[in-house]
Write an enzyme that holds these catalytic residues in place. Sequence first.
Site, short mmCIF file in Angstrom:
data_model
loop_
_atom_site.label_atom_id
_atom_site.label_comp_id
_atom_site.label_asym_id
_atom_site.label_seq_id
_atom_site.Cartn_x
_atom_site.Cartn_y
_atom_site.Cartn_z
CG HIS A 69 -0.26 0.66 2.55
ND1 HIS A 69 -0.08 -0.77 3.48
CD2 HIS A 69 0.00 1.46 2.87
CE1 HIS A 69 0.41 -0.48 4.37
NE2 HIS A 69 0.47 0.87 4.92
CG ASP A 111 0.09 -4.45 2.81
OD1 ASP A 111 -0.05 -3.49 2.08
OD2 ASP A 111 -0.13 -3.08 3.94
N GLY A 193 3.26 6.68 7.60
CA GLY A 193 4.58 6.94 7.05
C GLY A 193 5.58 5.65 7.33
CG ASN A 194 5.84 4.48 11.77
OD1 ASN A 194 5.87 4.71 12.81
ND2 ASN A 194 7.69 4.78 11.38
CB SER A 195 3.70 1.85 5.98
OG SER A 195 2.21 1.77 7.09
#
Length: 205
Positions: A69, A111, A193-195
């Site tokens: 994502h 993902d 933003g950590n993803s």
Amino acid sequence: MRNIKLLGWVVFTLLWSWGGAQSLPKEVRERIIQATVMLLPADANGRLQDSLGSGSIISPQGYILTNYHVIGDTDDRTIAPLVQVRTVRFVDREPEFTYWGKVVAADPNLDLAIVQIVMDKNKKAVSGLKLPFVELGDSNAMNIGDDIFVFGFQGTGGMTLTFSRGSVGGFTGEDLESSGRQWLKHDAQTGPGNSGGGPTTSAAP
């Protein structure tokens, strides 16, 4: 209690035996910092889209592990043609635009995505890279109570790299209700933003 998908937001268990210490050794932190990158999806002309995420360099040749994502749309299954890669030079400054990457593998169901660095910021092809990287560990070695350390670009309080810590709180299945180890529960602070960033634990081999 927050959740990390062990398949979708892969946990990098850097298997160092520091005895569950409350802080990472400096050399380990430096290695992770240098291997953590900011990723910004772009169109074929290099125009940035309105999103960003994190990634972790997992090989010296410039392969980066992130979430699907971050670089694509899980609904319509489209992937950004280009990905801007920003690297950390100084921890108190925003990451610097250094490379362009392309998605070479992606699975919206898990993902997960792999981005390969292919050009410098001027779109000149690069080869023979020898980048700092982190190794993948075995998430099955993790247990409740293990320390967890999260590196990434939360987007809260600025665009610089952010570090947070917590502990493994437990595990759940795919539906977040049944048993299993598809998701890890933790109490480390994370944000948009950590993803794609790689949490590190104190799990020992």
